[in-house]
Motif scaffolding. Structure first.
Motif, PDB file in Angstrom:
ATOM      1  N   LEU A 108       8.347  -8.616   5.389  1.00 35.92           N
ATOM      2  CA  LEU A 108       9.535  -8.631   6.260  1.00 35.92           C
ATOM      3  C   LEU A 108      10.313  -7.323   6.126  1.00 35.92           C
ATOM      4  O   LEU A 108      10.748  -6.730   7.108  1.00 35.92           O
ATOM      5  CB  LEU A 108      10.455  -9.807   5.907  1.00 35.92           C
ATOM      6  N   TRP A 109      10.476  -6.870   4.897  1.00 35.26           N
ATOM      7  CA  TRP A 109      11.192  -5.613   4.630  1.00 35.26           C
ATOM      8  C   TRP A 109      10.432  -4.420   5.193  1.00 35.26           C
ATOM      9  O   TRP A 109      11.017  -3.555   5.840  1.00 35.26           O
ATOM     10  CB  TRP A 109      11.438  -5.470   3.120  1.00 35.26           C
ATOM     11  N   LEU A 110       9.120  -4.392   4.950  1.00 33.45           N
ATOM     12  CA  LEU A 110       8.305  -3.289   5.461  1.00 33.45           C
ATOM     13  C   LEU A 110       8.351  -3.233   6.986  1.00 33.45           C
ATOM     14  O   LEU A 110       8.500  -2.156   7.565  1.00 33.45           O
ATOM     15  CB  LEU A 110       6.853  -3.434   4.989  1.00 33.45           C
ATOM     16  N   ASP A 111       8.230  -4.386   7.621  1.00 37.51           N
ATOM     17  CA  ASP A 111       8.256  -4.436   9.088  1.00 37.51           C
ATOM     18  C   ASP A 111       9.615  -4.017   9.648  1.00 37.51           C
ATOM     19  O   ASP A 111       9.696  -3.476  10.757  1.00 37.51           O
ATOM     20  CB  ASP A 111       7.919  -5.841   9.585  1.00 37.51           C
ATOM     21  N   GLY A 112      10.669  -4.268   8.893  1.00 43.21           N
ATOM     22  CA  GLY A 112      12.025  -3.916   9.337  1.00 43.21           C
ATOM     23  C   GLY A 112      12.396  -2.451   9.152  1.00 43.21           C
ATOM     24  O   GLY A 112      13.418  -1.994   9.643  1.00 43.21           O
ATOM     25  N   ARG A 113      11.543  -1.701   8.482  1.00 46.81           N
ATOM     26  CA  ARG A 113      11.819  -0.283   8.232  1.00 46.81           C
ATOM     27  C   ARG A 113      11.564   0.524   9.438  1.00 46.81           C
ATOM     28  O   ARG A 113      11.084   0.976  10.120  1.00 46.81           O
ATOM     29  CB  ARG A 113      10.984   0.238   7.066  1.00 46.81           C
ATOM     30  N   ASP A 166       0.852  -1.187   0.000  1.00 46.35           N
ATOM     31  CA  ASP A 166       0.000   0.000   0.000  1.00 46.35           C
ATOM     32  C   ASP A 166       0.891   1.242   0.000  1.00 46.35           C
ATOM     33  O   ASP A 166       2.085   1.149   0.277  1.00 46.35           O
ATOM     34  CB  ASP A 166      -0.926  -0.021   1.217  1.00 46.35           C
ATOM     35  N   GLY A 167       0.342   2.372  -0.298  1.00 44.59           N
ATOM     36  CA  GLY A 167       1.118   3.611  -0.395  1.00 44.59           C
ATOM     37  C   GLY A 167       1.778   4.061   0.890  1.00 44.59           C
ATOM     38  O   GLY A 167       2.727   4.832   0.864  1.00 44.59           O
ATOM     39  N   LEU A 168       1.290   3.567   2.027  1.00 44.13           N
ATOM     40  CA  LEU A 168       1.885   3.923   3.313  1.00 44.13           C
ATOM     41  C   LEU A 168       3.045   3.006   3.686  1.00 44.13           C
ATOM     42  O   LEU A 168       3.775   3.272   4.633  1.00 44.13           O
ATOM     43  CB  LEU A 168       0.826   3.877   4.418  1.00 44.13           C
ATOM     44  N   GLY A 169       3.190   1.908   2.953  1.00 45.71           N
ATOM     45  CA  GLY A 169       4.266   0.967   3.250  1.00 45.71           C
ATOM     46  C   GLY A 169       3.994   0.126   4.482  1.00 45.71           C
ATOM     47  O   GLY A 169       4.916  -0.227   5.202  1.00 45.71           O
ATOM     48  N   LEU A 170       2.721  -0.196   4.708  1.00 44.28           N
ATOM     49  CA  LEU A 170       2.357  -0.984   5.878  1.00 44.28           C
ATOM     50  C   LEU A 170       2.029  -2.431   5.556  1.00 44.28           C
ATOM     51  O   LEU A 170       2.371  -3.331   6.316  1.00 44.28           O
ATOM     52  CB  LEU A 170       1.142  -0.354   6.588  1.00 44.28           C
ATOM     53  N   ILE A 171       1.346  -2.663   4.420  1.00 49.58           N
ATOM     54  CA  ILE A 171       0.829  -3.989   4.115  1.00 49.58           C
ATOM     55  C   ILE A 171       1.265  -4.456   2.726  1.00 49.58           C
ATOM     56  O   ILE A 171       1.048  -3.756   1.737  1.00 49.58           O
ATOM     57  CB  ILE A 171      -0.707  -4.002   4.190  1.00 49.58           C
ATOM     58  N   ALA A 172       1.848  -5.644   2.682  1.00 52.59           N
ATOM     59  CA  ALA A 172       2.245  -6.268   1.416  1.00 52.59           C
ATOM     60  C   ALA A 172       1.122  -7.169   0.932  1.00 52.59           C
ATOM     61  O   ALA A 172       0.510  -7.877   1.733  1.00 52.59           O
ATOM     62  CB  ALA A 172       3.521  -7.071   1.598  1.00 52.59           C
ATOM     63  N   THR A 173       0.854  -7.131  -0.357  1.00 56.31           N
ATOM     64  CA  THR A 173      -0.171  -7.994  -0.942  1.00 56.31           C
ATOM     65  C   THR A 173       0.377  -8.679  -2.186  1.00 56.31           C
ATOM     66  O   THR A 173       1.211  -8.131  -2.905  1.00 56.31           O
ATOM     67  CB  THR A 173      -1.435  -7.203  -1.339  1.00 56.31           C
ATOM     68  N   GLU A 174      -0.129  -9.874  -2.428  1.00 56.44           N
ATOM     69  CA  GLU A 174       0.258 -10.635  -3.614  1.00 56.44           C
ATOM     70  C   GLU A 174      -0.254  -9.907  -4.853  1.00 56.44           C
ATOM     71  O   GLU A 174      -1.365  -9.395  -4.847  1.00 56.44           O
ATOM     72  CB  GLU A 174      -0.383 -12.020  -3.560  1.00 56.44           C
ATOM     73  N   LEU A 175       0.544  -9.893  -5.908  1.00 52.93           N
ATOM     74  CA  LEU A 175       0.104  -9.292  -7.166  1.00 52.93           C
ATOM     75  C   LEU A 175      -0.034 -10.322  -8.276  1.00 52.93           C
ATOM     76  O   LEU A 175      -1.109 -10.522  -8.819  1.00 52.93           O
ATOM     77  CB  LEU A 175       1.070  -8.186  -7.610  1.00 52.93           C
ATOM     78  N   THR A 176       1.075 -10.961  -8.621  1.00 53.36           N
ATOM     79  CA  THR A 176       1.062 -11.865  -9.766  1.00 53.36           C
ATOM     80  C   THR A 176       2.275 -12.780  -9.716  1.00 53.36           C
ATOM     81  O   THR A 176       3.145 -12.640  -8.857  1.00 53.36           O
ATOM     82  CB  THR A 176       1.052 -11.060 -11.088  1.00 53.36           C
ATOM     83  N   THR A 177       2.320 -13.674 -10.660  1.00 57.65           N
ATOM     84  CA  THR A 177       3.494 -14.515 -10.875  1.00 57.65           C
ATOM     85  C   THR A 177       3.893 -14.346 -12.333  1.00 57.65           C
ATOM     86  O   THR A 177       3.049 -14.441 -13.223  1.00 57.65           O
ATOM     87  CB  THR A 177       3.182 -15.996 -10.592  1.00 57.65           C
ATOM     88  N   ILE A 178       5.156 -14.060 -12.541  1.00 60.17           N
ATOM     89  CA  ILE A 178       5.674 -13.892 -13.901  1.00 60.17           C
ATOM     90  C   ILE A 178       6.390 -15.177 -14.302  1.00 60.17           C
ATOM     91  O   ILE A 178       7.299 -15.624 -13.603  1.00 60.17           O
ATOM     92  CB  ILE A 178       6.629 -12.677 -13.984  1.00 60.17           C
TER      93      ILE A 178
END
Length: 138
Positions: A133-138, A22-34
């Protein structure tokens, strides 16, 4: 607060799981698989996602070995990620991704979404875990 737009990547030999935040950098969500093909085709696919989401940074999971060292696979992932970030002109950060695929599989099993035939589900869930993990570590 400044908007944050990061992509989390779980880079494999055949597929790349992709997650966004999300734009606030709080929640990661699945998008796609390439599905990986040539490097140039991969870049084209990523450019579309990056333009849509206004991405500024790639967060890539590195598969360290059990001892926490960088082995052959980790070197390959890092090399690919550095090349991708260079071509896309984005910042790049790495996250220890040990056991994220196992965690992703467990999460999918508990939510009744697991399928042996659809490995892409695991890849994009793992990418979301890496990014979180990255977002939480910020």
């Amino acid at each position: 607060m400044k908007k944050l737009s990061a992509l989390g990547l779980d880079i494999g030999l055949r597929r790349i799981g992709v997650a966004g935040c999300d734009g606030l950098g709080l929640i990661a969500t699945e998008l796609t698989t390439i599905e990986r093909s040539s490097f140039n085709d991969d870049v084209v696919k990523f450019k579309e996602i990056i333009e849509q989401r206004e991405v500024t940074i790639l967060v890539v999971g590195v598969p360290y070995n059990r001892e926490g060292e960088i082995g052959f696979q980790a070197k390959q992932v890092m090399k690919y990620a550095q090349r991708l970030a260079h071509h896309l002109q984005l910042e790049l950060e790495f996250v220890d991704e040990r056991f994220t695929s196992v965690e992703a599989e467990e999460q999918l099993r508990s939510s009744k979404k697991y399928s042996r035939q659809n490995k892409g589900l695991i890849d994009k869930r793992a990418a979301a875990i890496i990014l979180q993990l990255w977002l939480d570590g910020r």
